[in-house]
Motif scaffolding. Structure first.
Motif, PDB file in Angstrom:
ATOM      1  N   VAL A   1      23.588  61.672  -6.393  1.00 60.79           N
ATOM      2  CA  VAL A   1      23.866  60.242  -6.554  1.00 60.79           C
ATOM      3  C   VAL A   1      23.422  59.764  -7.929  1.00 60.79           C
ATOM      4  O   VAL A   1      24.149  59.047  -8.629  1.00 60.79           O
ATOM      5  CB  VAL A   1      23.163  59.412  -5.456  1.00 60.79           C
ATOM      6  N   ALA A   2      22.235  60.185  -8.333  1.00 60.33           N
ATOM      7  CA  ALA A   2      21.642  59.668  -9.570  1.00 60.33           C
ATOM      8  C   ALA A   2      22.453  60.037 -10.817  1.00 60.33           C
ATOM      9  O   ALA A   2      22.621  59.204 -11.721  1.00 60.33           O
ATOM     10  CB  ALA A   2      20.212  60.187  -9.710  1.00 60.33           C
ATOM     11  N   GLU A   3      22.958  61.263 -10.884  1.00 56.52           N
ATOM     12  CA  GLU A   3      23.606  61.696 -12.124  1.00 56.52           C
ATOM     13  C   GLU A   3      24.931  60.978 -12.391  1.00 56.52           C
ATOM     14  O   GLU A   3      25.129  60.465 -13.498  1.00 56.52           O
ATOM     15  CB  GLU A   3      23.785  63.217 -12.126  1.00 56.52           C
TER      16      GLU A   3
ATOM     17  N   ALA B   1      32.194  60.487 -15.633  1.00 59.73           N
ATOM     18  CA  ALA B   1      30.906  60.678 -14.953  1.00 59.73           C
ATOM     19  C   ALA B   1      30.995  61.800 -13.930  1.00 59.73           C
ATOM     20  O   ALA B   1      30.108  62.661 -13.856  1.00 59.73           O
ATOM     21  CB  ALA B   1      30.474  59.374 -14.282  1.00 59.73           C
ATOM     22  N   MET B   2      32.066  61.813 -13.123  1.00 58.96           N
ATOM     23  CA  MET B   2      32.218  62.857 -12.110  1.00 58.96           C
ATOM     24  C   MET B   2      32.516  64.206 -12.758  1.00 58.96           C
ATOM     25  O   MET B   2      32.006  65.246 -12.315  1.00 58.96           O
ATOM     26  CB  MET B   2      33.323  62.478 -11.125  1.00 58.96           C
TER      27      MET B   2
ATOM     28  N   TRP C   1      30.541  68.010  -2.264  1.00 57.78           N
ATOM     29  CA  TRP C   1      29.241  67.347  -2.160  1.00 57.78           C
ATOM     30  C   TRP C   1      29.123  66.200  -3.174  1.00 57.78           C
ATOM     31  O   TRP C   1      28.720  65.077  -2.831  1.00 57.78           O
ATOM     32  CB  TRP C   1      28.139  68.367  -2.377  1.00 57.78           C
ATOM     33  N   MET C   2      29.452  66.492  -4.431  1.00 58.48           N
ATOM     34  CA  MET C   2      29.328  65.476  -5.480  1.00 58.48           C
ATOM     35  C   MET C   2      30.304  64.326  -5.271  1.00 58.48           C
ATOM     36  O   MET C   2      29.989  63.170  -5.557  1.00 58.48           O
ATOM     37  CB  MET C   2      29.548  66.119  -6.856  1.00 58.48           C
ATOM     38  N   THR C   3      31.498  64.639  -4.764  1.00 58.31           N
ATOM     39  CA  THR C   3      32.476  63.582  -4.518  1.00 58.31           C
ATOM     40  C   THR C   3      31.984  62.627  -3.444  1.00 58.31           C
ATOM     41  O   THR C   3      32.067  61.403  -3.594  1.00 58.31           O
ATOM     42  CB  THR C   3      33.829  64.187  -4.094  1.00 58.31           C
TER      43      THR C   3
END
Length: 526
Positions: A127-129, A155-156, A380-382
């Motif tokens: 979440v933070a990155e 960012a993504m 996961w990142m999405t």
């Protein structure tokens, strides 16, 4: 046709330089020198925490700024090398020989790979990155203006760049090299064995000892740093959820609890310890992932899977270059730092991956260690990063104002705006703690193997010693030196990444030579 065992003929026997005393089975130079250097670092840092922080951060900054071309160039080489192994004929070579069969099921194997590799970081930064890049919290990738539609994709894409193919390729090179030379050539399971084709019996002298000592230092410092940082995130979660002060006492209590469970797991071994905890990790992570996916903006997250993949493909080349960059501050502050950090962790993660990968073919190994984790990380990142970005963009909850001064609470702030926040936050805290336990556990097994000269069955007291040492280093540095001591430890870990980059590049050469010879031998034998 020269058989493999002739090509790697050596008089060295695992354990011939070892000393047995007080229930320990230690490799004399590696254990002694490593322990002495660790003690010197801890005492020096405790006596002069600020001075140590300045000195090691200076070394880290010099390494990153001077050798950015080496870190980024080597990272690209590792990715290309691993992808080539998938399609080249050597991909059919089986770790342990043609008759070897896997020691673990595919599910347990993958769970252990992921838990040891970067489960901790994915909890901290998922979440933070993306939020940091989108809001311009600390430099922006490719000089994209913060808080714009273009910043969302960048960012993504940048987040995936830091957690996708490149770090897993670093781990794959080390893991595959150690597994191949140990299981196919009968050499000890230590980093030095990968250099036998180049330096021959000098691998068992000062050259090999030096490489193994550096590997031990990188592993123990990296794990202790992660314990300290993880205690900070878990303490932040407890404060956010229960109002328990996230002070030094809480952080040390968390380290003591994690270390205690890790010791129990170490005693139980791979099957009864790491495998069980890794499977628990995987189930908990999938449950949390599905919950956020179903209770958040599900349709937007489904679309985000495609947009994240596209953004990753679009940014991977410009972010891989070290020349012509207008975002040098971002490149040095994020990317090169990450590459140095992954490389410093590679002895630990790579050796652990090697320990659990006997019986897999090279092609299966690369697909499981490189490609599958990258696809899982996209999901996961999405889900987590996408949910965090949506809350920022829509002004929802605590993330409406960005990260503030404490990025460790970003995950909990995102969960707070979803249903059942107390339950999911508690699950997230448990997940962070179990990830740290598995990292400490597997790291202890790795250090134990290196300091025992490559033995896989060193005495239990020796495993306990290293598990306790990780916790003691983190707790003592936090208690006496505070944040300054922990940052000095982190800077020291990253600095170790510079010499180890050259070690990994050499591993690519020796691994390909060994795999080519092995395949020719198998064909000639058939």
């Amino acid at each position: 046709m020269t058989p493999p065992e002739t090509l790697y003929d050596t008089d060295y026997e695992v354990g011939q330089d070892n000393i047995q005393a007080m229930g320990m089975d230690i490799h004399n130079p590696v254990f002694g020198v490593s322990a002495a250097l660790i003690l010197m670092f801890v005492v020096g840092t405790l006596m002069m925490p600020e001075e140590a922080k300045v000195a090691f951060e200076g070394a880290r900054t010099w390494s990153i700024n001077t050798f950015d071309w080496l870190f980024l160039g080597a990272g690209n080489i590792f990715v290309i090398f691993c992808l080539m192994l998938v399609v080249l004929p050597v991909g059919s070579v089986r770790l342990g020989g043609e008759d070897a069969r896997p020691d673990f099921t595919l599910t347990s194997w993958f769970a252990m790979l992921f838990a040891a590799g970067m489960g901790i970081g994915l909890m901290f930064w998922s979440v933070a990155e993306p939020v940091a890049y989108y809001t311009g919290w600390y430099h922006t990738p490719l000089n994209v203006l913060p808080n714009t539609p273009e910043a969302t994709g960048t960012a993504m894409g940048a987040t995936m760049f830091h957690w996708g193919l490149h770090p897993w390729a670093i781990y794959a090179v080390v893991g595959l090299s150690l597994a191949f030379f140990a299981y196919n050539k009968g050499l000890p399971l230590t980093v030095r064995s990968a250099f036998y084709p180049l330096v021959q019996d000098r691998s068992w002298g000062w050259f090999g000892n030096t490489i193994d000592v550096v590997a031990v230092l990188a592993t123990i410092f990296g794990l202790a740093t992660s314990l300290g940082l993880g205690a900070r995130q878990a303490a932040g979660g407890l404060e956010f959820l229960f109002g328990i002060p996230a002070d030094i006492n809480t952080q040390i209590a968390i380290i003591v609890a994690v270390t205690s469970v890790a010791v129990i797991s170490v005693v139980r071994g791979l099957d009864g310890g790491v495998k069980v905890l890794s499977n628990i990790n995987m189930v908990m992570a999938i449950m949390l992932l599905l919950f956020v996916f179903l209770t958040g903006s599900t349709l937007a997250l489904v679309n985000g899977l495609w947009s994240t993949t596209v953004a990753y493909v679009q940014t991977i080349v410009p972010l891989s270059l070290w020349f012509g960059r207008e975002d040098e501050a971002f490149m040095h502050g994020w990317t090169v730092f990450y590459w140095a950090w992954w490389i410093s962790w590679s002895p630990f993660v790579g050796m652990f991956i090697a320990r659990v990968s006997r019986g897999r073919t090279v092609r299966q190994f690369i697909v499981a260690v490189l490609l599958v984790p990258t696809l899982v990380t996209i999901v996961w990142m999405t889900v987590f990063g996408g949910s965090g970005l949506e809350q920022v963009q829509q002004g929802i909850g605590a993330l409406a104002n960005g990260l503030g001064n404490d990025e460790s609470q970003a995950m909990f702030q995102m969960l707070a705006s979803l249903p059942l926040a107390s339950i999911t936050s508690f699950v997230a805290i448990c997940l962070v703690l179990v990830f740290f336990i598995t990292s400490s556990d597997s790291g202890s097994l790795v250090i134990d193997s290196i300091t025992a000269g490559g033995k896989l069955d060193a005495p239990v007291p020796q495993r306990i010693f290293w598990a306790v040492m990780e916790g003691v280093i983190a707790a003592v540095l936090l208690f006496v030196g505070g944040a300054s001591a922990l940052k000095a430890l982190q800077a020291a870990s990253v600095t170790v990444g510079l010499p180890f980059t050259l070690v990994l590049l050499a591993m690519c050469v020796t691994l390909y030579l060994g795999l080519s010879h092995e395949r020719k031998y198998v064909i000639g034998k058939g």
